[in-house]
Design a protein around this motif. Structure first.
Motif, PDB file in Angstrom:
ATOM      1  N   ARG A  29       6.254   4.355  -5.249  1.00 13.87           N
ATOM      2  CA  ARG A  29       7.458   5.171  -4.657  1.00 13.87           C
ATOM      3  C   ARG A  29       7.539   6.271  -5.914  1.00 13.87           C
ATOM      4  N   VAL A  30       7.182   7.488  -5.545  1.00 13.03           N
ATOM      5  CA  VAL A  30       6.965   8.513  -6.569  1.00 13.03           C
ATOM      6  C   VAL A  30       8.366   9.542  -6.406  1.00 13.03           C
ATOM      7  N   ALA A  31       8.912   9.471  -7.585  1.00 11.44           N
ATOM      8  CA  ALA A  31      10.343  10.411  -7.307  1.00 11.44           C
ATOM      9  C   ALA A  31      10.049  11.908  -7.517  1.00 11.44           C
ATOM     10  N   ASP A  32       8.837  12.343  -8.056  1.00 12.25           N
ATOM     11  CA  ASP A  32       8.525  13.622  -8.493  1.00 12.25           C
ATOM     12  C   ASP A  32       6.908  13.811  -8.415  1.00 12.25           C
ATOM     13  N   VAL A  33       6.465  13.967  -7.171  1.00 13.55           N
ATOM     14  CA  VAL A  33       4.981  14.067  -7.203  1.00 13.55           C
ATOM     15  C   VAL A  33       4.487  14.968  -8.281  1.00 13.55           C
ATOM     16  N   HIS A  34       5.185  15.977  -8.804  1.00 12.72           N
ATOM     17  CA  HIS A  34       4.448  16.881  -9.575  1.00 12.72           C
ATOM     18  C   HIS A  34       4.044  16.309 -10.983  1.00 12.72           C
ATOM     19  N   GLN A  35       4.734  15.014 -11.127  1.00 11.20           N
ATOM     20  CA  GLN A  35       4.781  14.424 -12.328  1.00 11.20           C
ATOM     21  C   GLN A  35       3.637  13.160 -12.288  1.00 11.20           C
ATOM     22  N   PHE A  36       3.011  13.055 -11.071  1.00 11.15           N
ATOM     23  CA  PHE A  36       2.077  12.069 -10.707  1.00 11.15           C
ATOM     24  C   PHE A  36       0.682  12.713 -10.954  1.00 11.15           C
ATOM     25  N   ALA A  75      -1.804  17.927  -3.383  1.00 10.02           N
ATOM     26  CA  ALA A  75      -0.975  18.670  -2.781  1.00 10.02           C
ATOM     27  C   ALA A  75      -1.403  19.130  -1.324  1.00 10.02           C
ATOM     28  N   CYS A  76      -1.190  18.397  -0.398  1.00  8.06           N
ATOM     29  CA  CYS A  76      -1.684  18.512   0.967  1.00  8.06           C
ATOM     30  C   CYS A  76      -0.617  19.698   1.208  1.00  8.06           C
ATOM     31  N   ASP A  77       0.678  19.416   1.149  1.00  8.74           N
ATOM     32  CA  ASP A  77       1.856  20.335   1.609  1.00  8.74           C
ATOM     33  C   ASP A  77       2.803  20.824   0.393  1.00  8.74           C
ATOM     34  N   ALA A  78       2.688  22.035  -0.061  1.00  5.94           N
ATOM     35  CA  ALA A  78       3.188  22.423  -1.391  1.00  5.94           C
ATOM     36  C   ALA A  78       4.714  22.272  -1.423  1.00  5.94           C
ATOM     37  N   GLU A 128      12.571  16.779  -0.816  1.00  2.77           N
ATOM     38  CA  GLU A 128      13.414  16.385  -1.754  1.00  2.77           C
ATOM     39  C   GLU A 128      13.085  15.467  -3.094  1.00  2.77           C
ATOM     40  N   LYS A 129      13.246  15.783  -4.303  1.00  2.00           N
ATOM     41  CA  LYS A 129      12.865  14.815  -5.236  1.00  2.00           C
ATOM     42  C   LYS A 129      13.828  13.625  -4.971  1.00  2.00           C
ATOM     43  N   ASN A 130      13.070  12.456  -5.580  1.00  2.00           N
ATOM     44  CA  ASN A 130      13.913  11.110  -5.667  1.00  2.00           C
ATOM     45  C   ASN A 130      14.191  10.778  -4.042  1.00  2.00           C
ATOM     46  N   ARG A 131      13.685  11.260  -3.113  1.00  2.00           N
ATOM     47  CA  ARG A 131      14.153  10.772  -1.804  1.00  2.00           C
ATOM     48  C   ARG A 131      14.184   9.306  -1.686  1.00  2.00           C
ATOM     49  N   PHE A 132      13.303   8.585  -2.100  1.00  2.00           N
ATOM     50  CA  PHE A 132      13.096   7.179  -1.523  1.00  2.00           C
ATOM     51  C   PHE A 132      13.698   6.294  -2.592  1.00  2.00           C
ATOM     52  N   ASP A 133      14.484   5.095  -2.047  1.00  2.00           N
ATOM     53  CA  ASP A 133      15.078   4.246  -3.148  1.00  2.00           C
ATOM     54  C   ASP A 133      14.401   2.853  -2.659  1.00  2.00           C
ATOM     55  N   GLU A 134      14.897   1.888  -3.248  1.00  2.00           N
ATOM     56  CA  GLU A 134      14.689   0.539  -3.270  1.00  2.00           C
ATOM     57  C   GLU A 134      14.638  -0.234  -1.780  1.00  2.00           C
ATOM     58  N   LEU A 135      15.743   0.385  -1.384  1.00  2.00           N
ATOM     59  CA  LEU A 135      16.277  -0.026   0.198  1.00  2.00           C
ATOM     60  C   LEU A 135      15.069   0.454   0.946  1.00  2.00           C
ATOM     61  N   ASP A 136      14.559   1.986   0.889  1.00  2.00           N
ATOM     62  CA  ASP A 136      13.702   2.344   1.758  1.00  2.00           C
ATOM     63  C   ASP A 136      12.428   1.832   1.487  1.00  2.00           C
ATOM     64  N   GLN A 137      12.189   1.275   0.391  1.00  2.00           N
ATOM     65  CA  GLN A 137      10.871   0.629   0.100  1.00  2.00           C
ATOM     66  C   GLN A 137      10.887  -0.930   0.726  1.00  2.00           C
ATOM     67  N   GLU A 138      11.728  -1.652   0.558  1.00  2.00           N
ATOM     68  CA  GLU A 138      12.017  -2.833   1.119  1.00  2.00           C
ATOM     69  C   GLU A 138      11.875  -2.750   2.629  1.00  2.00           C
ATOM     70  N   LYS A 139      12.624  -1.902   3.449  1.00  2.00           N
ATOM     71  CA  LYS A 139      12.507  -1.857   4.816  1.00  2.00           C
ATOM     72  C   LYS A 139      11.303  -1.192   5.253  1.00  2.00           C
ATOM     73  N   LEU A 140      10.867  -0.241   4.673  1.00  3.02           N
ATOM     74  CA  LEU A 140       9.485   0.165   5.258  1.00  3.02           C
ATOM     75  C   LEU A 140       8.377  -0.772   5.116  1.00  3.02           C
ATOM     76  N   GLU A 141       8.221  -1.449   3.972  1.00  9.10           N
ATOM     77  CA  GLU A 141       7.296  -2.825   3.743  1.00  9.10           C
ATOM     78  C   GLU A 141       7.706  -3.625   4.985  1.00  9.10           C
ATOM     79  N   GLU A 142       8.752  -4.083   5.339  1.00  5.04           N
ATOM     80  CA  GLU A 142       8.954  -4.928   6.459  1.00  5.04           C
ATOM     81  C   GLU A 142       8.540  -4.280   7.758  1.00  5.04           C
TER      82      GLU A 142
END
Length: 154
Positions: free
Chosen positions: A90-97, A102-105, A131-145
């Protein structure tokens, strides 16, 4: 359409996924419906789809969004790193990764969930947001499910 709490809405989308794929064995059909379902369900995203392992690298699979990078080496970018580590990133700011591809700027944040079948990573679910920081712990948990339901049918 999704009017409940975020948790309730994720439960509903998982039920919708199961209904769409429970009796279908075709991988492309199931991944296509899964990407379409997530595109309809998730707000504030600009790309959702799958990359599948082929000959030691990730190759673009079914997706919703702008045209994308076709091949990603393992260990490169967020997707390739998620495969290499066999874990959700889960990357809050892809420009810091380091080494972000960058497929889509417009993409600012990203979540990548590996598709693990048995003990092998067979691909990834990749979701980008403008948006920066769009995904949180709940998104991660539910998307993994969500992915755990999907993996039984690919």
């Amino acid at each position: 359409m999704y009017k409940g709490t975020r948790e309730e809405n994720y439960e509903l989308v998982k039920k919708q996924l199961h209904a769409l794929i429970h009796d279908e064995k075709n991988q492309i059909a199931n991944l296509s419906n899964a990407s379409s379902l997530l595109n309809q369900f998730l707000d504030r995203i600009n790309w959702v789809g799958f990359y599948l392992m082929e000959d030691g690298e990730l190759v673009l699979g079914p997706f919703q969004g702008l045209p994308a990078c076709v091949r990603i080496p393992v260990g490169k970018g967020v997707c390739g790193t998620a495969v290499q580590k066999a874990e959700t990133l889960r990357v809050a700011d892809v420009h810091q990764f380091p080494g972000h591809i960058a497929c889509d700027a417009a993409s600012q944040s990203e979540i990548v969930i590996p598709l693990v079948k048995g003990d092998q990573v067979i691909g990834v679910l990749d979701i980008d947001s403008p948006e920066k920081n769009r995904f949180d712990e709940l998104d991660q948990e539910k998307l993994e499910e969500f992915v755990s339901i999907l993996i039984e049918h690919v």
